[in-house]
Design a protein around this motif. Structure first.
Motif, PDB file in Angstrom:
ATOM      1  N   ASP A  60       0.826  -1.210   0.000  1.00 45.33           N
ATOM      2  CA  ASP A  60       0.000   0.000   0.000  1.00 45.33           C
ATOM      3  C   ASP A  60       0.858   1.257   0.000  1.00 45.33           C
ATOM      4  O   ASP A  60       0.440   2.304  -0.474  1.00 45.33           O
ATOM      5  N   ASP A  61       2.043   1.151   0.582  1.00 47.84           N
ATOM      6  CA  ASP A  61       2.985   2.267   0.620  1.00 47.84           C
ATOM      7  C   ASP A  61       4.385   1.681   0.718  1.00 47.84           C
ATOM      8  O   ASP A  61       4.582   0.603   1.298  1.00 47.84           O
ATOM      9  N   ARG A  62       5.346   2.390   0.142  1.00 49.23           N
ATOM     10  CA  ARG A  62       6.702   1.842   0.149  1.00 49.23           C
ATOM     11  C   ARG A  62       7.734   2.951   0.016  1.00 49.23           C
ATOM     12  O   ARG A  62       7.538   3.907  -0.725  1.00 49.23           O
ATOM     13  N   GLU A  63       8.826   2.819   0.756  1.00 44.04           N
ATOM     14  CA  GLU A  63       9.975   3.705   0.621  1.00 44.04           C
ATOM     15  C   GLU A  63      11.233   2.849   0.663  1.00 44.04           C
ATOM     16  O   GLU A  63      11.392   2.011   1.555  1.00 44.04           O
ATOM     17  N   ILE A  64      12.126   3.064  -0.287  1.00 41.47           N
ATOM     18  CA  ILE A  64      13.415   2.371  -0.307  1.00 41.47           C
ATOM     19  C   ILE A  64      14.466   3.367   0.158  1.00 41.47           C
ATOM     20  O   ILE A  64      14.724   4.372  -0.507  1.00 41.47           O
TER      21      ILE A  64
END
Length: 307
Positions: A60-64
């Motif tokens: 649903d949400d992602r940060e690398i």
């Protein structure tokens, strides 16, 4: 001290006893280095922050996150704040953020104690019924860690000391104790610490649980605000009870008085007052800055009990 003296005192600048060369070590680079330099030295270093509540197969949400540890710490904390509820909790008389405390301990642990030479991708994952961090690890033993069998062992002592000195972590071993203490208040369940080649911290999540209501487990009765007009007075939360007692004594209450009384921000104060209005316990009078809240005529309550 100047910058170089400060870095030397922190153990981030030293002398190689084999070659005799002097310079900044890997801890200095990982803590404070620029992204492109970190990529050259540790090309597989990354923290994958993911939310899987609705779309469990993808996200649903992602940060690398690939930046240095100091900046990664702040970015991961903000990711947790954005995607987790901050439930009301009073410790003595202080309103304490369980969410921030738990996320802080999980994030600082996974950043401080990971094995940076491994290609395993570190993760911070938030799911519907749990959240966890995992990272490559130099395991000293295998199995579950509890408060009783805890044997603190810093995998990267220079990084751990630096984190403690800038206030990002506490004394070695205290994070385990804090997570066991505050996870119980946050979700009603204990966390898990799994020591292996991949180290994991797993914290259960339960959006229906609130220590403030005294719910002991997820099977207990859950009170829905949508049906609040049918809610008995003795099922009020501690916050709602304080507001009603104040309104009974003073004859009325304002949102600003609620902010001071509960130690919350204006938006939260208005939400709680709105709940009491929907429950037909309080009545809103006036408008804009002159708005006040009074007990409805048909609401005659004795001393309320936090449930």
């Amino acid at each position: 001290m100047n910058d170089e003296e400060l870095l030397k005192s922190a153990g981030l600048y030293g002398r190689d006893i084999v070659t005799g060369e002097e310079g900044y070590n890997l801890a200095a680079l990982m803590l404070l280095g620029k992204d492109d330099v970190i990529l050259d030295v540790a090309p597989t270093y990354v923290t994958d922050a993911i939310v899987r509540k609705v779309n469990a197969d993808r996200y649903d949400d992602r940060e690398i996150i690939k930046t240095n540890l100091v900046e990664s710490y702040n970015q991961l904390l903000e990711f947790g704040r954005k995607n987790l509820p901050d439930k009301f909790f009073l410790e003595d008389t202080v309103n304490k953020s369980l969410r921030n405390t738990i996320v802080r301990e999980m994030v600082s642990n996974t950043l401080m104690h990971r094995e940076f030479t491994s290609s395993y991708t570190a993760k911070f994952v938030i799911e519907k019924d749990r959240m966890y961090v995992e990272n490559a690890n130099r395991a000293t033993k295998e199995g579950f860690i509890t408060v009783d069998n805890l044997e603190p062992n810093s995998k990267n002592p220079i990084i751990a000391v630096f984190f403690r000195n800038i206030g990002y972590a506490d004394q070695l071993g205290s994070g385990v104790r804090k997570l066991f203490k505050y996870s119980k208040y946050y979700s009603g369940k204990d966390p898990q610490f799994v020591e292996d080649d991949v180290f994991r911290i797993i914290v259960p999540l339960d959006d229906t649980y609130s220590f403030d209501y005294g719910i002991e487990n997820s099977d207990s009765k859950v009170i829905e605000i949508n049906n609040a007009d049918k809610m008995p007075i003795n099922y009020l939360s501690a916050q709602q009870s304080l507001i009603i007692e104040f309104a009974k004594k003073k004859g009325q209450i304002t949102s600003r008085q609620v902010e001071t009384l509960l130690g919350v921000k204006q938006r939260r104060a208005r939400i709680i007052l709105g709940e009491l209005v929907n429950m037909e316990i309080l009545e809103r009078q006036g408008s804009y800055k002159s708005t006040i809240y009074v007990l409805k005529n048909n609401c005659h309550s004795g001393p309320s009990e936090a449930f």
